[in-house]
Enzyme design. Structure first.
Site, PDB file in Angstrom:
ATOM      1  CD  GLN A 148       0.479  -7.575  -0.688  1.00 25.55           C
ATOM      2  OE1 GLN A 148      -0.431  -8.368  -0.905  1.00 25.55           O
ATOM      3  NE2 GLN A 148       0.297  -6.261  -0.705  1.00 25.55           N
ATOM      4  CB  SER A 187      11.342 -17.494   9.088  1.00 27.21           C
ATOM      5  OG  SER A 187      10.474 -16.390   8.925  1.00 27.21           O
ATOM      6  CG  HIS A 242       7.279  -6.368  -8.103  1.00 29.26           C
ATOM      7  ND1 HIS A 242       6.789  -5.510  -9.073  1.00 29.26           N
ATOM      8  CD2 HIS A 242       8.558  -5.967  -7.878  1.00 29.26           C
ATOM      9  CE1 HIS A 242       7.729  -4.638  -9.402  1.00 29.26           C
ATOM     10  NE2 HIS A 242       8.814  -4.906  -8.697  1.00 29.26           N
ATOM     11  CD  GLU A 277       8.820   0.603  -5.999  1.00 27.88           C
ATOM     12  OE1 GLU A 277       8.083  -0.264  -5.489  1.00 27.88           O
ATOM     13  OE2 GLU A 277       9.952   0.341  -6.468  1.00 27.88           O
ATOM     14  CD  GLU A 308       4.770  25.469   7.454  1.00 28.03           C
ATOM     15  OE1 GLU A 308       3.985  25.239   6.505  1.00 28.03           O
ATOM     16  OE2 GLU A 308       4.380  25.718   8.615  1.00 28.03           O
TER      17      GLU A 308
END
EC number: 1.1.1.86
Length: 337
Positions: A29, A52, A109, A196, A228
């Site tokens: 994001q 990072s 979120h 979720e 399957e």
């Protein structure tokens, strides 16, 4: 109750264009938000922890990269897009000491705000802008002149600007081209976790594994069982995604359609629905999040144990072998190994 839908005509893009935005995190994001905001005329920097791996990617994309703390001090709008389990620590260590009166703190979120893992001061605007799609789709749709629908919400609004700011931000990443839906932190968080756990991840995962086990234990080849109960899942999900359950039933054979009608209620029984309600209750009460936080603080032994159990299930070894036969299937895990 009908939802409210807002579009570009309802948004004032100049609001976010007049602010300085720090995007904390440059993952799925984060990269999409940052690039779309920049293309919409917004001044953006990227906040990342020292060392990072995303720093080089952000710099290659032309962004100034700062430490999380320096980015928060520079900005007056901070979008926190780090993983849920890292957000509280980032907030307390890097963001909170650098918040100024009038700043806005946004989230993709609602978990950390709704369950009060993060508690900003009352003079801070707290909002949410949550695209209903992965970052690469948000970016691709924006570049194509389209957008991904977004949810927006406001938890704290000391200056009465929260909704307009969130809508302006959503418009800047393309969301208002498709439609922006106002909601609440509670509704977004609890429905997201429920989806979720009960359907998308937990429910589907265990449905496939149990189906695989039944066929394998009955003497059928594991490879046939995999085809399957797992491999063909994508075909069915794509049909549902494109046109709903009715489209799926229209597109499959009458044999498959009838079999689904007859067997489905035998699998998803009233007892299963009651179990779903119990999961929802654990989410609503905060039990799930409290357990998650405790696991994180202990070094995530539970999460690691679950991962090991899934990796050891025979459906995984069978799938790995069969996917090697499919040149069109690429496993992202292979690229990060």
């Amino acid at each position: 109750m009908a939802i409210e839908l807002l579009y570009d005509a309802d948004a004032d893009l100049s609001i976010i264009q007049g602010r300085k935005v720090a995007v904390i995190g440059y993952g799925s994001q984060g990269h999409a938000h940052a690039q779309c905001l920049r293309d919409s005329g917004v001044e953006v920097v990227i906040g990342l922890r020292e060392g990072s791996k995303s720093s080089e990617k952000a710099q290659e994309a032309g962004f100034e990269v700062k430490s999380n703390a320096d980015a928060a001090a520079w900005a007056d709008v901070i979008m926190l897009l780090a993983p849920d389990t890292s957000q509280a620590e980032i907030f307390s260590h890097d963001i909170e000491p650098n918040l100024k009166d009038g700043d806005a703190l946004l989230f993709g979120h609602g978990l950390n705000i709704h369950f009060e893992l993060i508690k900003p001061a009352v003079n801070i605007t707290v909002g949410m802008v949550a695209p209903k799609g992965p970052g690469h789709l948000v970016r691709r749709q924006f570049v194509d002149g389209k957008g991904v629908p977004c949810l927006i919400a406001v938890a704290q609004d000391p200056k009465g600007e929260g909704k307009d700011l969130a809508l302006s931000y959503a418009a800047a990443i393309g969301g208002a081209r498709a439609g922006v839906i106002p909601t609440t932190f509670r509704e977004e968080t609890e429905t997201d976790l429920f989806g979720e756990q009960v359907v998308l991840c937990g429910g589907l995962e265990h449905l496939m594994m149990k189906g695989f086990e039944v066929l394998a234990e009955a003497g059928y080849a594991p490879e046939m069982a995999y085809f399957e109960v797992l491999h063909e899942m994508k075909l069915i999900v794509d049909l549902i995604w494109e046109g709903g359950i009715e489209n799926m039933n229209y597109s499959i054979s009458e044999t498959a359609e009838l079999g689904g009608y007859v067997a489905g209620p035998r699998i998803i029984t009233p007892e299963v629905k009651e179990n779903m309600k119990a999961v929802l209750a654990d989410i609503q009460s905060g039990k799930f999040v409290r357990d998650m936080v405790a696991d994180v603080e202990a070094g995530q032994p539970e999460l690691k144990r679950y991962r090991e159990e899934i990796a050891a299930h025979p459906i995984e070894a069978t799938g790995s072998k069969l996917r090697d036969l499919m040149s069109w299937v690429k496993n992202p895990l292979d690229e990060t190994a």
